[in-house]
Design an enzyme around this catalytic site. Structure first.
Site, PDB file in Angstrom:
ATOM      1  N   ASP A 107      65.991  46.552  10.820  1.00 17.12           N
ATOM      2  CA  ASP A 107      66.730  45.530  11.552  1.00 17.12           C
ATOM      3  C   ASP A 107      68.152  46.052  11.763  1.00 17.12           C
ATOM      4  OD1 ASP A 107      67.430  43.217  12.833  1.00 17.12           O
ATOM      5  OD2 ASP A 107      66.759  41.858  11.257  1.00 17.12           O
ATOM      6  N   GLU A 132      71.027  33.024  13.468  1.00 17.85           N
ATOM      7  CA  GLU A 132      71.175  33.745  12.202  1.00 17.85           C
ATOM      8  C   GLU A 132      72.206  33.064  11.281  1.00 17.85           C
ATOM      9  OE1 GLU A 132      70.784  38.051  12.496  1.00 17.85           O
ATOM     10  OE2 GLU A 132      70.234  37.853  14.599  1.00 17.85           O
TER      11      GLU A 132
HETATM   12  C1  BGC Z   1      73.163  41.271  18.807  1.00 13.31           C
HETATM   13  C2  BGC Z   1      71.969  40.592  18.199  1.00 13.31           C
HETATM   14  C3  BGC Z   1      71.895  40.957  16.780  1.00 13.31           C
HETATM   15  C4  BGC Z   1      73.208  40.644  16.077  1.00 13.31           C
HETATM   16  C5  BGC Z   1      73.158  41.116  14.662  1.00 13.31           C
HETATM   17  C6  BGC Z   1      74.406  40.860  18.089  1.00 13.31           C
HETATM   18  O1  BGC Z   1      75.518  41.480  18.639  1.00 13.31           O
HETATM   19  O2  BGC Z   1      73.265  40.993  20.149  1.00 13.31           O
HETATM   20  O3  BGC Z   1      70.792  40.977  18.819  1.00 13.31           O
HETATM   21  O4  BGC Z   1      70.845  40.306  16.179  1.00 13.31           O
HETATM   22  O5  BGC Z   1      74.306  41.200  16.741  1.00 13.31           O
HETATM   23  O6  BGC Z   1      74.373  41.017  13.998  1.00 13.31           O
HETATM   24  C1  BGC Z   2      67.659  40.113  13.954  1.00 10.36           C
HETATM   25  C2  BGC Z   2      66.308  40.533  14.431  1.00 10.36           C
HETATM   26  C3  BGC Z   2      66.388  41.056  15.829  1.00 10.36           C
HETATM   27  C4  BGC Z   2      67.425  42.155  15.914  1.00 10.36           C
HETATM   28  C5  BGC Z   2      67.591  42.734  17.286  1.00 10.36           C
HETATM   29  C6  BGC Z   2      68.716  41.145  14.212  1.00 10.36           C
HETATM   30  O1  BGC Z   2      69.988  40.665  13.928  1.00 10.36           O
HETATM   31  O2  BGC Z   2      67.601  39.842  12.575  1.00 10.36           O
HETATM   32  O3  BGC Z   2      65.418  39.464  14.338  1.00 10.36           O
HETATM   33  O4  BGC Z   2      65.137  41.523  16.235  1.00 10.36           O
HETATM   34  O5  BGC Z   2      68.666  41.651  15.504  1.00 10.36           O
HETATM   35  O6  BGC Z   2      68.282  41.884  18.121  1.00 10.36           O
END
Ligand code: BGC
Ligand code: BGC
Length: 845
Positions: free
Chosen positions: A330, A531
């Site tokens: 991830d 998140e």
């Molecule tokens: C991304 C997300 C990712 C997240 C994680 C964002 O900048 O666009 O996809 O899950 O950062 O910290």
């Molecule tokens: C998330 C994932 C996601 C990834 C890519 C992460 O922050 O936990 O679920 O697939 O970002 O965007």
């Protein structure tokens, strides 16, 4: 030998804590302990009967490809950069095995990029990957995206209800149809691979990702996981990974829904048996159905990050359960392993991670460092070969070597698939089936013909809000109705259908009206989040700011029957809101087809309901704000509305007035520790302005106005010395990217506690301490400290010193900020929010 003894001991102790500790030790030990690990795993984790069988043909092809590859080419297969940080030229130069777009990342950074723009980028990346002029490789790359409720990064795509709503629908066939429709929209943009399904079994609803979970009940999650995987990938032996299907990812392995306190990316302390019985059931379903990839989870298991856990990633998942696809990391998740950084992490690869998800610029040093680590023997070549074999195996199975380039693929040409009416019809059905009726006193619903209906609440005509996080942008914020061409708000649907039965509709967010309504429908709920941004510390809806309750009461007090439609990513304590409503419908996060709500709420011309309420709670509904971990199957199970609850139009049940008092958790004092010796993760110490920060990663950090270094007070490096060096104010802060909810601390009258030591006397206005902001909401130290003393002084500031509006404490990014100017030195240590009666107490007015 010694290790073996430890292992036997731990088996009798049945302590999974010990068990993991010893598994860690055994990961690099000899075959003996590897064998005992395998024996241990086999006691709990079954060998799965995976639908995709190994094939000699595929394996031969993989070996043939592998034999020709250089080490650089192999490592490139294992690194996944992100479109905001990798160019087509870099793809040509390295030949990455895959790449991704994160939530809210679009071709050309254009939120309104057309389907064609997506295909164009896919085409360029693909052509660059098979161009061997620079890297000597012709292996096609693969694009992965988070299509987690439909193809949610793309304007105009069909957005299905988030998983929590689908769980309430409890209809695996519908789920498979949704997945297949999603696959087609993804293929229409030239993309090959989807990071779904999320199979978290959420056990603490304070977690900000609760809505990404189908249920607190592993049974639903297991069945759904299989259905989604079949819908996305097709069925082995039939239409598996043909031109109408994409590669799926079961995520996040494992235990993401079971962290202590529902903390995003936190620690799961389940036993190994619970890990399997509760948290891993989605893998049983999804991997059996043939999912070709698994994403490692950000969380830890008994303190160890899964990304570095060889026992779980290799012994359990691959060796015991028999998963032969690949494990993708991830978002820089490897960087969180002890001893790793985003730029270097042999531990993750050695543990069994096959692809680093390496967004930002981290992929560049990561590539170099991984290469060096293989050359030095720190990462065995056999591990690299195993990882690349897995990646190639999936690519061969997916037909990537035979498929034409993205723009020539069957579905990529068909932009009409984005938001296709057939897909919207499936989404609309899902909206209908996901609605859960908690209360319908006096049969307030359905809405009868010939009535005048007031539609109120700020979610009534707001497709962004009804869609939640992971909607065009990562957080789902910053969207308006024009960003959803083809979509309908809940109001749109109500208007259409109420008018069709001879009624009329008036929309007013604040509940004002020009004609007295027969009924008011109030649509309200949570603002979008994703998140950790959605983590809460209790489940009370609109704590300290009961705006929607006021609206409901205002209508109810006028004798107007009130129907509440609640938009939410999780069960929340809403007793006051339920009491203020005659009917209460939980709509979860329905997505772009808001009209599905009216299908169920509005009667036909004869006054009879057109559709019944089919949704049933797949999460227990809390009796009080602290019931965040009440789950179906608990020994003492006492929620307000149990798992499986949901009224229908046949029910005559009257919900009585619910208790609105909040049980105070008196014995536990809450406390947020920001720094005790070290800065307490996930908090970080940084300097600079709130948008231009430099994190203190080593013992010194400096810029043109401030210099900070670690110093010793009682023990090594338990304090920070801050020197303000310029007339321009310097700033140092302890904060994190996700906001902290301090409302319960405010309620218990907590103080901000800090020990301070002045290097010399200070003047008024020279050094300020604040929260989030610096000047407006801060305290002048010269007014409260003994300005002549250079001894340590322990002080506690009441929270009234910082923010005028109590509600603002719901989202605090930087709970400790110090600014200063002129030539002055201040050291600090021990920073917390809680009570500290021995400190000097400072009240502000
Ligand atoms: C991304 C997300 C990712 C997240 C994680 C964002 O900048 O666009 O996809 O899950 O950062 O910290
Ligand atoms: C998330 C994932 C996601 C990834 C890519 C992460 O922050 O936990 O679920 O697939 O970002 O965007």
């Amino acid at each position: 030998m010694k290790r073996e003894t430890v292992f036997k001991l731990s088996l009798t102790a049945v302590s999974s804590l010990l068990l993991t500790a010893c598994m860690q030790t055994s990961s690099d030990a000899g075959t003996d302990s590897a064998q005992t690990d395998a024996q241990q795993a086999a006691k709990i984790w079954p060998k799965l009967d995976i639908a995709v069988k190994p094939s000699e043909q595929v394996e031969q092809r993989v070996e043939f490809l592998l034999a020709e590859m250089t080490l650089e080419q192999k490592i490139a297969q294992m690194i996944q950069p992100e479109i905001r940080d990798v160019t087509v030229e870099e793809m040509r130069q390295y030949g990455f095995g895959s790449y991704l777009n994160g939530g809210g990342a679009f071709p050309n950074d254009n939120k309104h990029a057309s389907a064609q723009d997506w295909v164009d980028l896919a085409e360029k990346m693909y052509q660059a990957s098979i161009d061997d002029s620079l890297d000597g490789s012709t292996i096609p790359t693969m694009w992965g995206t988070d299509a987690v409720h439909g193809h949610n990064n793309v304007i105009g795509a069909t957005l299905f209800p988030h998983n929590i709503g689908l769980g309430a629908a409890n209809n695996p066939q519908l789920i498979e149809d949704i997945a297949h429709a999603t696959a087609k929209e993804v293929l229409a943009t030239g993309i090959d691979w989807v990071f779904a399904p999320t199979v978290a079994v959420v056990r603490d609803d304070r977690w900000g990702r609760t809505y990404e979970s189908y249920s607190e009940d592993p049974t639903i999650v297991r069945a759904y996981s299989a259905a989604i995987v079949s819908g996305l990938q097709g069925k082995p032996g039939d239409n598996f990974l043909d031109e109408k299907h994409v590669v799926s990812t079961v995520k996040h392995f494992v235990g993401d829904g079971g962290t202590v306190g529902g903390d995003d990316q936190g620690d799961n302390v389940s036993t190994e048996q619970e890990l399997f019985d509760i948290h891993a059931q989605g893998y049983v379903g999804g991997l059996t159905a043939g999912s070709q990839s698994v994403m490692a989870s950000f969380n830890s298991w008994h303190g160890d990050k899964i990304h570095g856990n060889k026992y779980l990633l290799t012994t359990v998942l691959k060796d015991t359960m028999g998963f032969d696809g690949f494990v993708v990391g991830d978002w820089n998740g490897h960087g969180q392993i002890k001893g790793c950084s985003n730029e270097s992490c042999p531990q993750a690869i050695n543990a069994g991670l096959d692809i680093f998800m390496a967004p930002t610029q981290s992929w560049k040093p990561l590539f170099k460092n991984t290469l060096a680590q293989v050359k030095s023997g720190e990462i065995p070549m056999s591990r690299i070969d195993d990882a690349v074999r897995r990646i190639l195996r999936v690519k061969v199975r997916a037909g990537l070597f035979e498929k034409p380039s993205p723009k020539q693929r069957a579905l990529a040409a068909d932009t009409s698939l984005i938001g296709h009416p057939e897909h919207r019809a499936i989404a609309r059905q899902a909206v209908r089936e996901s609605l859960v009726l908690l209360k319908n006193n006096n049969k307030t619903l359905p809405l009868k013909p010939q009535q005048h209906i007031l539609v109120a609440g700020d979610a009534a005509h707001n497709i962004g809000k009804q869609s939640g996080g992971w909607t065009i942008t990562w957080q789902g914020t910053g969207n308006n109705n024009n960003d959803f061409p083809g979509g309908t708000s809940i109001y749109d649907g109500l208007k259409q259908q109420v008018e069709a039965i001879g009624g009329s509709v008036e929309l007013n967010v604040d509940g004002e009206f020009s004609q007295r309504p027969d009924v008011a429908v109030v649509v309200f709920g949570e603002e979008p989040y994703a998140e950790g941004n959605g983590d809460l510390d209790n489940l009370e809806y609109q704590r300290a700011n009961k705006r929607d309750l006021a609206l409901l009461r205002k209508l109810k007090d006028q004798g107007i029957p009130v129907v509440s439609v609640f938009i939410t990513g999780r069960p929340l304590w809403t007793n006051p809101e339920i009491n203020a409503s005659d009917a209460f419908v939980v709509a979860w996060l329905p997505g772009s087809e808001g009209v599905g709500v009216a299908d169920v709420l509005v009667a036909d011309k004869a006054g009879k309901a057109k559709f019944n309420f089919d949704g049933r709670l797949s999460f227990s509904w809390p009796r009080d704000p602290n019931q965040a971990t009440v789950n179906f199957g608990d020994e003492e199970y006492n929620p307000l509305f149990p798992y499986g609850y949901g009224l229908t139009y046949e029910s005559s049940e009257q919900v009585p007035v619910l208790d609105e008092t909040i049980a105070q958790d008196t014995n536990e004092e809450m406390r947020l520790v920001l720094m005790d010796r070290a800065v307490n993760a996930p908090f970080k110490l940084s300097i600079g302005s709130s948008n231009q920060q430099t994190v203190m990663n080593s013992s010194v950090v400096t810029n043109d106005s401030v210099y900070v270094r670690t110093t010793d007070r009682f023990v090594q490096e338990d304090a920070r010395l801050v020197k303000f060096t310029s007339d321009k104010p310097g700033r140092v802060a302890i904060g994190q990217a996700f906001p902290s909810d301090l409302l319960s601390l405010v309620e218990q009258e907590a103080t901000l506690n800090v020990d301070l030591q002045l290097g010399q006397s200070i003047k008024k206005g020279q050094v300020l301490v604040g929260m989030d902001c610096a000047e407006e909401c801060s305290v002048d130290l010269a007014e409260h400290l003994d300005t002549k003393s250079t001894q340590w002084q322990s002080v506690s500031f009441s929270l009234g010193c910082f923010k005028a509006n109590k509600a603002e404490y719901g989202k605090v990014f930087e709970p400790f900020v110090m600014t200063g100017s002129g030539d002055v030195t201040v050291s600090f240590s021990k920073v917390s929010i809680g009570s500290q009666p021995d400190n000097k107490q400072i009240q502000c007015n």
